[in-house]
Design a protein around this motif. Structure first.
Motif, short mmCIF file in Angstrom:
data_model
loop_
_atom_site.label_atom_id
_atom_site.label_comp_id
_atom_site.label_asym_id
_atom_site.label_seq_id
_atom_site.Cartn_x
_atom_site.Cartn_y
_atom_site.Cartn_z
N THR A 1 33.41 38.06 17.20
CA THR A 1 32.63 38.31 18.51
C THR A 1 31.52 38.74 18.10
O THR A 1 30.46 38.78 18.89
CB THR A 1 33.57 39.43 19.50
OG1 THR A 1 34.70 38.88 19.64
CG2 THR A 1 32.74 39.90 20.54
N LEU A 2 31.34 39.82 17.04
CA LEU A 2 30.16 40.24 16.85
C LEU A 2 29.28 39.36 16.23
O LEU A 2 27.98 39.22 16.36
CB LEU A 2 30.24 41.37 15.57
CG LEU A 2 30.91 42.58 16.25
CD1 LEU A 2 31.33 43.66 14.96
CD2 LEU A 2 30.06 43.46 17.05
N LEU A 3 29.88 38.36 15.25
CA LEU A 3 28.91 37.30 15.02
C LEU A 3 28.20 36.51 15.86
O LEU A 3 27.20 35.83 15.80
CB LEU A 3 29.69 36.37 13.86
CG LEU A 3 29.91 36.91 12.34
CD1 LEU A 3 30.92 36.02 11.68
CD2 LEU A 3 28.70 37.13 11.83
N GLU A 4 29.06 36.18 16.87
CA GLU A 4 28.73 35.36 18.16
C GLU A 4 27.25 36.09 18.77
O GLU A 4 26.27 35.59 19.07
CB GLU A 4 29.74 35.24 19.00
CG GLU A 4 29.30 34.40 20.45
CD GLU A 4 30.74 34.29 21.46
OE1 GLU A 4 30.32 33.92 22.37
OE2 GLU A 4 31.68 34.44 20.92
N LEU B 1 25.36 38.25 17.27
CA LEU B 1 24.32 37.99 16.18
C LEU B 1 23.80 36.87 16.05
O LEU B 1 22.65 36.75 15.76
CB LEU B 1 24.82 38.66 14.68
CG LEU B 1 25.26 39.85 14.68
CD1 LEU B 1 25.87 40.30 13.19
CD2 LEU B 1 24.05 40.89 14.70
N ASN B 2 24.44 35.96 16.60
CA ASN B 2 23.77 34.53 16.66
C ASN B 2 22.91 34.41 18.01
O ASN B 2 22.30 33.19 17.92
CB ASN B 2 24.86 33.48 16.66
CG ASN B 2 24.38 32.16 16.03
OD1 ASN B 2 23.56 32.07 15.09
ND2 ASN B 2 24.98 31.10 16.36
N ARG B 3 23.01 35.08 18.66
CA ARG B 3 22.13 35.03 20.25
C ARG B 3 20.57 35.44 19.38
O ARG B 3 20.30 36.10 18.41
CB ARG B 3 22.58 36.04 21.11
CG ARG B 3 23.82 35.68 21.47
CD ARG B 3 24.54 36.95 22.44
NE ARG B 3 23.42 37.19 23.77
CZ ARG B 3 23.46 36.76 24.68
NH1 ARG B 3 24.40 35.97 25.11
NH2 ARG B 3 22.84 37.00 25.73
N GLN C 1 17.23 36.51 24.12
CA GLN C 1 18.62 36.70 25.02
C GLN C 1 19.23 38.07 25.22
O GLN C 1 19.49 38.57 26.10
CB GLN C 1 19.58 35.49 24.34
CG GLN C 1 19.40 33.95 24.41
CD GLN C 1 20.22 33.13 23.75
OE1 GLN C 1 20.56 33.32 22.63
NE2 GLN C 1 20.56 32.15 24.56
N ASP C 2 19.04 38.92 23.86
CA ASP C 2 19.90 40.00 23.96
C ASP C 2 18.59 41.06 24.66
O ASP C 2 19.31 41.67 25.32
CB ASP C 2 19.81 40.48 22.60
CG ASP C 2 20.85 39.72 21.69
OD1 ASP C 2 21.86 39.36 22.44
OD2 ASP C 2 21.03 39.71 20.64
N GLY C 3 17.35 40.76 24.30
CA GLY C 3 16.55 41.40 25.10
C GLY C 3 16.64 41.33 26.66
O GLY C 3 16.36 42.31 27.61
N LEU C 4 16.75 39.99 27.21
CA LEU C 4 16.88 39.75 28.72
C LEU C 4 18.09 40.27 29.01
O LEU C 4 18.13 40.78 30.24
CB LEU C 4 16.86 38.17 28.72
CG LEU C 4 16.79 37.69 30.16
CD1 LEU C 4 15.47 38.12 30.88
CD2 LEU C 4 16.83 36.15 30.44
N MET C 5 19.06 40.51 28.27
CA MET C 5 20.42 40.92 28.77
C MET C 5 20.42 42.23 28.79
O MET C 5 20.85 43.16 30.13
CB MET C 5 21.42 40.53 27.76
CG MET C 5 22.96 41.14 28.05
SD MET C 5 24.40 40.69 27.17
CE MET C 5 23.66 41.56 25.51
N LEU C 6 19.60 43.05 28.03
CA LEU C 6 19.58 44.73 28.12
C LEU C 6 18.25 44.80 29.35
O LEU C 6 18.37 45.82 30.01
CB LEU C 6 18.86 44.94 26.87
CG LEU C 6 19.67 45.16 25.61
CD1 LEU C 6 19.25 45.28 24.19
CD2 LEU C 6 20.97 46.09 26.00
N PRO D 1 19.44 37.44 15.02
CA PRO D 1 19.54 38.31 13.71
C PRO D 1 20.03 37.49 12.48
O PRO D 1 19.73 37.89 11.32
CB PRO D 1 20.57 39.52 14.24
CG PRO D 1 20.21 39.54 15.70
CD PRO D 1 19.82 38.25 16.04
N LEU D 2 21.11 36.56 12.61
CA LEU D 2 21.52 36.02 11.42
C LEU D 2 20.36 35.04 11.06
O LEU D 2 20.33 35.03 9.67
CB LEU D 2 22.55 34.89 11.96
CG LEU D 2 24.08 35.57 12.26
CD1 LEU D 2 25.21 34.65 12.62
CD2 LEU D 2 24.50 36.33 11.12
#
Length: 292
Positions: A88-91, A93-95, A99-104, A204-205
């Motif tokens: 789950t964490l690797l998934e 980190l693969n975003r 995408q993470d910024g938009l989610m936040l 991040p990966l």
């Protein structure tokens, strides 16, 4: 023939209804019944009458038997649990960073505003650090030292007095300060914006791979970190959570009808078996009675 059949049949009926009433009396009557101001025996039923004690006992048993540090740690550290957490964490980190910024942030406008604020903040911090470290003074000193080294063996070195060099140094420092104030923010912010835009398209990966860190190394690192968090976190979690108290409160808050539905849902077959077993035992006792 009827004389021989009646005792077993009557025994079966009595056994069946006796157990049926006994099962019902676990919850019925739900409230105490009074006659001439005196409470009738066996009212309310066994569970409604002893509900606080049952709630306290169940909470204590569940807390002491199941919610122990050893049990929870074993559950969290099971191979399947560790593998699932790491995957789950690797998934995540693969975003991509975008995408993470938009989610936040929630919306693209808010993300863009966040990126602008980040760029402004980084620019301000860089300039602030440059002034604190006396970057203009260092540039001026480097320029003066370079001039002195270049002209050391020439005729011009005769004209480079310390006073003159000090004036030149002051002019260079003043010019660097002016450039930093007037052009520094725009110049830095443009570079930072380009760097942030490049980072947004990468995960991040990907960034870790650019520094020579493989996905397997990341996986191993996450596994070690997960183990440390579980070992330290479970102990803190148990100290913070009053499992016994939560269960006791939840059971006490339940209505008797809800408790009855819950028990009947879980043990309907078992309770029906007890009722039917009463009929069988009554029938057998009736058969034994025929011998006497």
């Amino acid at each position: 023939m009827l004389e021989y059949l009646m005792p077993p049949l009557i025994g079966a009926v009595i056994g069946y209804f006796t157990n049926y009433i006994a099962v019902k009396m676990l919850f019925r009557p739900r409230r105490e019944v009074r006659l001439f101001g005196r409470r009738l025996p066996f009212t309310p039923g066994a569970i409604p009458k002893n509900k606080p004690r049952l709630a306290r006992t169940i909470g204590q048993v569940v807390s002491d038997t199941f919610f122990t540090e050893e049990n929870l740690t074993a559950q969290f550290m099971a191979p399947a649990a560790v593998r699932g957490a790491v995957d789950t964490l690797l998934e995540l980190l693969n975003r991509t960073v975008e995408q993470d910024g938009l989610m936040l942030a929630g919306t693209e406008d808010k993300l863009e505003d966040l990126m602008m604020k980040t760029s402004d903040h980084v620019t301000e911090k860089i300039l602030e650090t440059a002034r604190e470290r006396d970057f203009p003074g260092m540039v001026a000193d480097a320029c003066v030292q370079g001039v002195k080294a270049k002209l050391q063996n020439s005729m011009l070195s005769l004209f480079l007095t310390e006073e003159r060099l000090s004036q030149v140094r002051g002019q260079i420092e003043e010019e660097v300060n002016r450039k930093m104030d007037e052009e520094g923010p725009e110049m830095l912010q443009g570079e930072i914006d380009r760097a942030l835009a490049g980072l947004c398209d990468r995960s991040p990966l990907d960034l870790a791979a650019s520094f020579g860190v493989s996905e397997q190394q990341v996986r191993d690192g996450i596994s070690r970190l997960y183990g440390e968090v579980v070992r330290s976190g479970v102990s803190a979690l148990i100290r913070q959570l009053d499992v016994s108290g939560m269960i006791e409160t939840k059971i006490n808050e339940m209505r008797v009808e809800e408790m009855e539905d819950l028990v009947m849902t879980v043990m309907k077959k078992e309770l029906s078996l007890i009722v039917n077993l009463g009929a069988v035992i009554g029938f057998l006792l009736g058969m034994v009675n025929l011998l006497f």
